[in-house]
Design an enzyme around this catalytic site. Structure first.
Site, mmCIF file in Angstrom:
data_model
loop_
_atom_site.group_PDB
_atom_site.id
_atom_site.type_symbol
_atom_site.label_atom_id
_atom_site.label_comp_id
_atom_site.label_asym_id
_atom_site.label_seq_id
_atom_site.Cartn_x
_atom_site.Cartn_y
_atom_site.Cartn_z
ATOM 1 C CG ASP A 37 1.077 -4.894 11.473
ATOM 2 O OD1 ASP A 37 1.517 -5.769 10.715
ATOM 3 O OD2 ASP A 37 0.006 -4.295 11.271
ATOM 4 C CD GLU A 53 -3.197 -3.385 6.997
ATOM 5 O OE1 GLU A 53 -2.532 -3.227 8.043
ATOM 6 O OE2 GLU A 53 -3.072 -2.643 5.996
ATOM 7 C CG HIS A 104 4.814 -8.018 8.208
ATOM 8 N ND1 HIS A 104 4.207 -8.569 7.119
ATOM 9 C CD2 HIS A 104 3.907 -7.159 8.737
ATOM 10 C CE1 HIS A 104 2.989 -8.074 6.985
ATOM 11 N NE2 HIS A 104 2.777 -7.226 7.967
ATOM 12 C CG HIS A 111 -0.786 -0.604 11.260
ATOM 13 N ND1 HIS A 111 -1.202 -1.393 10.239
ATOM 14 C CD2 HIS A 111 -0.724 0.655 10.762
ATOM 15 C CE1 HIS A 111 -1.382 -0.697 9.166
ATOM 16 N NE2 HIS A 111 -1.099 0.545 9.428
ATOM 17 C CG ASP A 139 -0.984 -7.491 6.211
ATOM 18 O OD1 ASP A 139 -2.057 -7.091 6.682
ATOM 19 O OD2 ASP A 139 0.121 -7.042 6.585
ATOM 20 C CG HIS A 158 -3.750 -6.203 12.395
ATOM 21 N ND1 HIS A 158 -4.730 -5.254 12.368
ATOM 22 C CD2 HIS A 158 -2.748 -5.718 11.608
ATOM 23 C CE1 HIS A 158 -4.337 -4.246 11.607
ATOM 24 N NE2 HIS A 158 -3.148 -4.507 11.130
ATOM 25 C CG HIS A 216 -0.777 -0.317 2.463
ATOM 26 N ND1 HIS A 216 0.232 0.305 3.153
ATOM 27 C CD2 HIS A 216 -1.339 -1.181 3.339
ATOM 28 C CE1 HIS A 216 0.273 -0.160 4.374
ATOM 29 N NE2 HIS A 216 -0.656 -1.074 4.511
ATOM 30 C CE1 TYR A 273 5.913 -3.827 8.903
ATOM 31 C CE2 TYR A 273 5.751 -2.657 10.988
ATOM 32 C CZ TYR A 273 5.223 -3.531 10.060
ATOM 33 O OH TYR A 273 3.989 -4.089 10.284
HETATM 34 FE FE1 FEO Z 1 -1.417 -3.709 9.751
HETATM 35 FE FE2 FEO Z 1 0.768 -6.209 8.576
HETATM 36 O O1 FEO Z 1 -0.864 -5.237 8.774
#
Ligand code: FEO
Length: 394
Positions: A164, A80, A225, A145, A82, A78, A24, A192
């Site tokens: 995150d 989101e 991640h 996040h 991903d 989370h 994004h 990041y």
């Molecule tokens: Fe806020 Fe890795 O997603």
């Protein structure tokens, strides 16, 4: 696909996205991973899922360890996608699995998926879930996040699934920080932080304090991640530094140019600042990565932004960069606008407005008509020297 054991009966079962370069609008030069973790206990538990198109990769790793149909809990730290993108797929396989998430997580998941018939267990900070030998402790991570975010801590292993927080966008076969190289992992964690978490420094400080007050001892941080931190103290110290706005005697110059006049001004400001003893990083808005620029801005004391005027306003690529910068809200910096114009001007005014909105200590803009004369370049050099003086005095 192999699962990787990270603690007793705990496995990494995530996916490696070698090819992704745009997260994004955050440029990720080395791809990323979506980390999911499997805990095998009396209750089999999956911590987070992965991006939808990587579900097959994740499930093949799960199958290495356990029949996925036996999963009892899916912890959705989370919403989101991903991390939640494969939720509907896992529910098709593990039909009775209970989704464990925060209150806002449940709201978000219900907006992303058809959750009819799904069983949820909503948790908040301090709640615990016994899996057998292992106990999960939940910690809401509101806005880190997203509002729904939470972390999950395995008490017996002193292992934090931080989602995150503490993540890095880097695809690698290495699963642990010291395998990738701790400094290399910190480098990606800094990119990041700068491009995702920079506006949230105060919340991060509060959260780290809360973790201390709750007496949470951490031996390992497994984010969603990048690599897993077996040196958690190192990345926690770095986060404290970034959240405390610790900065260097560094000037970041960001510019774009139409006919090289703004470029000449940028380079001359750079020479002036460097001659007065500060480090300078100079970036072209269309040629350099915005992710790199923000990473350098994170710990710089001053930022100079230059653009030519086009149609009585700021050159569009710089306008886009200013929007990105504003959203990430760097703090506590010296700022200056510069640029060239032909007749009406306007670019420096627009840049200055953003620097003031960011509450930077703003210097008088340097605006030069057409091509800079030697006298005007001398002014740019002096501006660089002045910036260096202010940086060293800060
Ligand atoms: Fe806020 Fe890795 O997603």
């Amino acid at each position: 696909m192999k699962a990787v054991k990270i603690a007793d009966n705990v496995y990494w079962v995530g996916a490696i996205d070698w090819g992704e370069r745009d997260f994004h609008n955050f440029e990720i030069i080395r791809g990323t991973t979506y980390n999911a973790y499997l805990i095998v206990d009396e209750k089999v538990t999956l911590v987070d899922v992965v991006k939808h198109k990587f579900f097959g990769e994740m499930i093949s790793r799960v199958k290495e360890v356990v029949d996925p149909g036996k999963i009892d809990y899916v912890i959705a730290n989370h919403v989101e996608t991903d991390h939640s993108g494969g939720l509907a797929d896992i529910k098709r396989i593990a039909k009775d699995a209970v989704i464990v998430c925060s209150k806002r997580g449940k709201e978000g998941i219900s907006k992303h998926f058809n959750t009819e018939g799904w069983e949820f267990k909503v948790v908040k900070t301090g709640d615990e879930l016994k899996l057998g030998k292992k106990t999960l402790f939940f910690l809401e991570m509101t806005m880190l996040h997203w509002p729904d975010s939470m972390a999950t801590y395995v008490k017996e292993d002193r292992l934090l699934f931080s989602n995150d927080a503490f993540g890095q966008h880097v695809a690698s076969e290495e699963r642990f920080d010291e395998e990738l190289g701790v400094e290399e992992a910190v480098k990606f964690a800094k990119i990041y932080y700068a491009n995702i978490l920079m506006p949230l420094g105060n919340l991060i400080k509060k959260k780290l304090k809360e973790v201390e007050e709750l007496g949470i001892q951490i031996d390992m941080i497994a984010p969603s991640h990048g690599v897993i931190w077996r040196n958690p103290g190192k990345i926690i110290d770095e986060y404290k530094k970034w959240a405390d706005l610790v900065s260097e005697n560094k000037l970041v110059i960001v510019y774009d140019t139409m006919w090289h006049s703004t470029e000449k001004i940028a380079k001359t400001i750079s020479e002036g600042a460097a001659s007065n003893g500060v480090r300078v990083r100079l970036f072209h808005v269309r040629k350099d990565s915005w992710s790199d620029i923000l990473t350098e801005i994170l710990d710089a004391k001053a930022v100079a932004i230059g653009a030519p005027t086009m149609h009585n306003t700021v050159f569009p690529p710089v306008a886009g960069f200013l929007t990105y910068l504003k959203g990430l809200r760097p703090k506590n910096k010296i700022g200056v606008a510069f640029g060239s114009y032909g007749w009406g001007g306007g670019a420096t005014k627009e840049i200055n407005k953003v620097l003031e909105e960011l509450k930077f200590d703003v210097l008088e803009p340097l605006q030069i008509r057409f091509r800079p004369t030697q006298e005007e370049l001398d002014m740019a050099f002096k501006l660089g020297e002045e910036l260096a003086e202010k940086i060293k005095a800060l």
